[in-house]
Design a protein around this motif. Structure first.
Motif, PDB file in Angstrom:
ATOM      1  N   HIS A 118       1.061  -1.264  -0.058  1.00 21.80           N
ATOM      2  CA  HIS A 118       0.188   0.074   0.003  1.00 21.80           C
ATOM      3  C   HIS A 118       0.871   1.298  -0.035  1.00 21.80           C
ATOM      4  N   VAL A 119       2.016   1.227   0.702  1.00 18.74           N
ATOM      5  CA  VAL A 119       2.838   2.341   0.725  1.00 18.74           C
ATOM      6  C   VAL A 119       3.350   2.747  -0.849  1.00 18.74           C
ATOM      7  N   LEU A 120       3.527   1.538  -1.609  1.00 22.61           N
ATOM      8  CA  LEU A 120       4.353   1.773  -2.722  1.00 22.61           C
ATOM      9  C   LEU A 120       3.057   2.256  -3.681  1.00 22.61           C
ATOM     10  N   ARG A 121       1.826   1.722  -3.680  1.00 22.94           N
ATOM     11  CA  ARG A 121       0.757   2.379  -4.366  1.00 22.94           C
ATOM     12  C   ARG A 121       0.726   3.771  -4.168  1.00 22.94           C
ATOM     13  N   GLN A 122       0.713   4.196  -2.866  1.00 21.79           N
ATOM     14  CA  GLN A 122       0.697   5.682  -2.420  1.00 21.79           C
ATOM     15  C   GLN A 122       1.575   6.519  -3.199  1.00 21.79           C
ATOM     16  N   ALA A 123       2.848   6.052  -3.100  1.00 24.72           N
ATOM     17  CA  ALA A 123       3.826   6.793  -3.787  1.00 24.72           C
ATOM     18  C   ALA A 123       3.560   6.952  -5.354  1.00 24.72           C
ATOM     19  N   GLN A 124       2.835   5.976  -5.862  1.00 26.38           N
ATOM     20  CA  GLN A 124       2.444   6.299  -7.406  1.00 26.38           C
ATOM     21  C   GLN A 124       1.141   6.643  -7.576  1.00 26.38           C
ATOM     22  N   GLY A 125       0.684   7.341  -6.428  1.00 23.63           N
ATOM     23  CA  GLY A 125      -0.777   8.173  -6.562  1.00 23.63           C
ATOM     24  C   GLY A 125      -1.834   7.362  -7.035  1.00 23.63           C
ATOM     25  N   VAL A 126      -1.790   6.231  -6.448  1.00 25.01           N
ATOM     26  CA  VAL A 126      -2.928   5.247  -7.073  1.00 25.01           C
ATOM     27  C   VAL A 126      -3.622   4.887  -5.800  1.00 25.01           C
ATOM     28  N   TRP A 127      -4.963   4.757  -6.122  1.00 22.65           N
ATOM     29  CA  TRP A 127      -5.909   3.972  -4.990  1.00 22.65           C
ATOM     30  C   TRP A 127      -6.122   2.511  -5.134  1.00 22.65           C
ATOM     31  N   ASP A 128      -5.621   1.722  -4.638  1.00 22.56           N
ATOM     32  CA  ASP A 128      -5.780   0.279  -5.084  1.00 22.56           C
ATOM     33  C   ASP A 128      -6.060  -0.593  -3.788  1.00 22.56           C
ATOM     34  N   ARG A 129      -7.255  -1.054  -3.710  1.00 21.25           N
ATOM     35  CA  ARG A 129      -7.557  -1.980  -2.773  1.00 21.25           C
ATOM     36  C   ARG A 129      -7.104  -3.503  -3.032  1.00 21.25           C
ATOM     37  N   SER A 130      -6.488  -3.626  -3.764  1.00 19.66           N
ATOM     38  CA  SER A 130      -5.901  -5.211  -3.965  1.00 19.66           C
ATOM     39  C   SER A 130      -4.826  -5.342  -3.120  1.00 19.66           C
ATOM     40  N   ALA A 131      -4.574  -6.608  -3.018  1.00 19.65           N
ATOM     41  CA  ALA A 131      -3.384  -7.067  -2.220  1.00 19.65           C
ATOM     42  C   ALA A 131      -2.577  -8.278  -2.635  1.00 19.65           C
ATOM     43  N   PRO A 132      -1.086  -8.167  -2.566  1.00 17.05           N
ATOM     44  CA  PRO A 132      -0.541  -9.289  -3.137  1.00 17.05           C
ATOM     45  C   PRO A 132      -0.436 -10.783  -2.533  1.00 17.05           C
ATOM     46  N   GLY A 133      -1.545 -11.041  -2.235  1.00 14.43           N
ATOM     47  CA  GLY A 133      -1.902 -12.343  -1.687  1.00 14.43           C
ATOM     48  C   GLY A 133      -3.150 -12.246  -0.888  1.00 14.43           C
ATOM     49  N   PRO A 134      -3.588 -13.280  -0.053  1.00 11.56           N
ATOM     50  CA  PRO A 134      -4.849 -13.296   0.805  1.00 11.56           C
ATOM     51  C   PRO A 134      -4.801 -12.134   1.844  1.00 11.56           C
ATOM     52  N   TRP A 135      -5.692 -11.773   1.979  1.00  8.76           N
ATOM     53  CA  TRP A 135      -5.784 -11.177   3.174  1.00  8.76           C
ATOM     54  C   TRP A 135      -5.657 -11.622   4.570  1.00  8.76           C
ATOM     55  N   ARG A 136      -4.619 -10.894   5.206  1.00  9.38           N
ATOM     56  CA  ARG A 136      -4.312 -11.661   6.489  1.00  9.38           C
ATOM     57  C   ARG A 136      -4.685 -10.610   7.609  1.00  9.38           C
ATOM     58  N   SER A 137      -4.456 -11.174   9.057  1.00 13.10           N
ATOM     59  CA  SER A 137      -4.417 -10.570  10.182  1.00 13.10           C
ATOM     60  C   SER A 137      -3.560 -11.137  11.099  1.00 13.10           C
ATOM     61  N   LEU A 138      -3.176 -10.446  12.240  1.00 15.67           N
ATOM     62  CA  LEU A 138      -2.593 -10.902  13.517  1.00 15.67           C
ATOM     63  C   LEU A 138      -3.658 -11.643  14.298  1.00 15.67           C
ATOM     64  N   ALA A 139      -4.577 -11.189  14.486  1.00 11.27           N
ATOM     65  CA  ALA A 139      -5.681 -11.840  15.242  1.00 11.27           C
ATOM     66  C   ALA A 139      -5.863 -13.220  14.939  1.00 11.27           C
ATOM     67  N   ASP A 140      -5.838 -13.979  15.724  1.00 12.49           N
ATOM     68  CA  ASP A 140      -6.368 -15.575  15.711  1.00 12.49           C
ATOM     69  C   ASP A 140      -5.001 -16.133  15.071  1.00 12.49           C
ATOM     70  N   SER A 141      -3.944 -15.532  14.782  1.00 10.92           N
ATOM     71  CA  SER A 141      -2.747 -16.263  14.183  1.00 10.92           C
ATOM     72  C   SER A 141      -2.058 -17.243  15.262  1.00 10.92           C
ATOM     73  N   ARG A 142      -1.166 -18.008  14.948  1.00 14.74           N
ATOM     74  CA  ARG A 142      -0.244 -18.543  15.724  1.00 14.74           C
ATOM     75  C   ARG A 142       1.260 -18.023  15.747  1.00 14.74           C
ATOM     76  N   VAL A 143       1.598 -17.398  16.634  1.00 21.57           N
ATOM     77  CA  VAL A 143       3.013 -16.751  16.458  1.00 21.57           C
ATOM     78  C   VAL A 143       4.126 -17.552  17.308  1.00 21.57           C
ATOM     79  N   LEU A 144       5.044 -18.059  16.653  1.00 21.57           N
ATOM     80  CA  LEU A 144       6.262 -18.604  17.362  1.00 21.57           C
ATOM     81  C   LEU A 144       7.151 -17.539  17.852  1.00 21.57           C
ATOM     82  N   VAL A 145       7.423 -17.393  19.058  1.00 21.06           N
ATOM     83  CA  VAL A 145       8.531 -16.368  19.506  1.00 21.06           C
ATOM     84  C   VAL A 145       9.743 -17.264  19.829  1.00 21.06           C
TER      85      VAL A 145
END
Length: 314
Positions: A118-145
Motif C-alpha cells: 500500500h505504501v508503494l501504491r501511495q507513492a505512485q498516487g494510486v488508490w488500489d484496494r488489491s493485495a499481493p496475496g490473501p488478506w491476513r491478520s495478526l488476530a487468531d494467528s499462531r506466532v512462534l517467539v
C-alpha cells in the motif's frame, strides 16, 4: 579489594543520563572518534552500540588493567573475538527490550496487513484496494517467539494484545509465566514450525543458534508463513530464505540480515514478500536514558564487588 575508586571510560553521549556515580571515576570519551582513547589504565570500558563500536573493540587489549566491559547493545557476539582473557563482558540487558519488541510487532503487522504494497501504491498516487496475496491478520494467528528472554517476553506481551496465540521457545523447557502457559525447549522447534503462521526470532547469535532456520526448518513452515528476524542475521540461512520467498511460498520481515549491512542491489531488497529495514530495532529516544540507568547500576555493583551483573561469553 583495591582501595582506589574504579575508573570507567564512558561515551560522552551517555553522561547526561548517567549522572554522578559515587565512588567511581568516570573518564568521558568521544565514541565517534577512535583516536580519543582515554589515557592511562582503567577498570571498566563502556562501549557504544555495536555498529560503531568496532574500533574500540579491536583496541581492548591495549588498555592496561582492564577488568570489565559493558556493551550498549543486547547482542554481544561481535565483542567476543576481541575480549582479552580474564575480562568480564556484560551486554545491555533490558535496555532495548521495549524498542526492539515495538519494531518486531510493527514488522509483523506491516507484513500481515500488506502495508509495503500500500505504501508503494501511495507513492505512485494510486488508490488500489488489491493485495499481493490473501488478506491476513495478526488476530487468531499462531506466532512462534523463538528466544524468550527480555525482548521475547516484551514482544509476547504486545502480541497478546493483538489477540493472537503466542508459543514461546527458549534454550530449555520450563514453566510458563503470566503470558504463556509453557516455554518450549529449542529441541521442540521442528515439531512447532508446521503449525506456525508467524515465526519471530529474538534470540542471541551463538554457535548453537547460527543457521537455526535453515532450508529444512523453513521447508517445515506452512505455505505463506511469515519469518521475522529481529535477532541477528546469521540465525537464518539467507540463501534458503531467499529461495523460499522468491518462490512465493514464504514471506519475511527483517531488521537484521546476513550479510549486514545488506549490499546495494541485494536480491532481498527486490524479492516480493520481503520487507527489509536497516537494523533499527534499538533506535529509540528511550535507549540513552535506559542505558544510563543500566550503566549506573552496573558501575555501583562493580564498585562494591568488582563484578558485573549479566556477564556473557564466559
Amino acid at each position: 579489594m583495591p582501595s582506589r575508586p574504579p575508573v570507567a571510560a564512558v561515551p560522552e553521549e551517555l553522561l547526561p543520563y548517567l549522572g554522578e556515580v559515587a565512588g567511581v571515576e568516570v573518564l568521558p570519551y568521544d565514541h565517534e572518534d577512535p583516536n580519543t582513547v582515554p589515557g592511562g589504565g582503567r577498570d571498566v570500558d563502556v562501549l557504544a552500540l555495536s555498529m560503531i563500536a568496532g574500533p574500540w573493540l579491536r583496541r581492548m587489549d591495549e588498555v592496561p588493567g582492564l577488568r570489565a566491559v559493558v556493551l550498549a547493545s543486547a547482542g554481544y557476539e561481535h565483542a567476543l573475538p576481541y575480549l582479552p582473557g580474564g575480562v568480564q563482558l556484560a551486554n545491555a540487558v533490558g535496555v532495548h527490550d521495549t524498542a526492539t519488541s515495538e519494531l518486531g510487532l510493527a514488522l509483523v503487522l506491516a507484513a500481515q496487513r500488506h502495508l509495503p504494497h500500500h505504501v508503494l501504491r501511495q507513492a505512485q498516487g494510486v488508490w488500489d484496494r488489491s493485495a499481493p496475496g490473501p488478506w491476513r491478520s495478526l488476530a487468531d494467528s499462531r506466532v512462534l517467539v523463538v528466544g524468550y528472554g527480555g525482548i521475547g517476553t516484551a514482544l509476547a506481551r504486545r502480541l497478546l494484545a493483538c489477540e493472537c496465540e503466542v508459543v514461546a521457545v527458549a534454550s530449555t523447557d520450563r514453566d510458563g509465566d503470566d503470558l504463556v502457559g509453557r516455554v518450549h525447549g529449542i529441541e521442540h522447534l521442528p515439531d512447532l514450525l508446521p503449525a506456525a503462521d508467524v515465526v519471530v526470532l529474538t534470540l542471541p547469535l551463538t554457535d548453537a543458534t547460527h543457521g537455526l532456520l535453515g532450508a529444512r526448518e523453513l521447508a517445515a513452515l506452512p505455505d505463506h508463513a511469515l519469518v521475522v528476524n529481529i535477532a541477528r542475521g546469521p540465525v537464518v540461512d539467507t540463501d534458503a530464505l531467499l529461495a523460499e520467498c522468491a518462490s512465493g511460498r514464504l514471506r519475511a520481515a527483517l531488521d537484521v540480515t546476513d550479510p549486514e549491512p545488506l549490499p546495494d542491489g541485494h536480491p532481498l531488497f527486490s524479492t516480493p514478500g520481503v520487507l527489509v529495514v536497516p537494523h533499527v530495532g534499538g533506535a529509540s529516544p528511550a535507549s540513552l536514558p535506559r542505558m544510563g540507568s543500566y550503566l549506573r547500576s552496573q558501575l555501583e555493583v562493580y564498585r562494591d564487588t568488582r563484578q558485573l551483573r549479566h556477564t556473557v561469553g564466559s
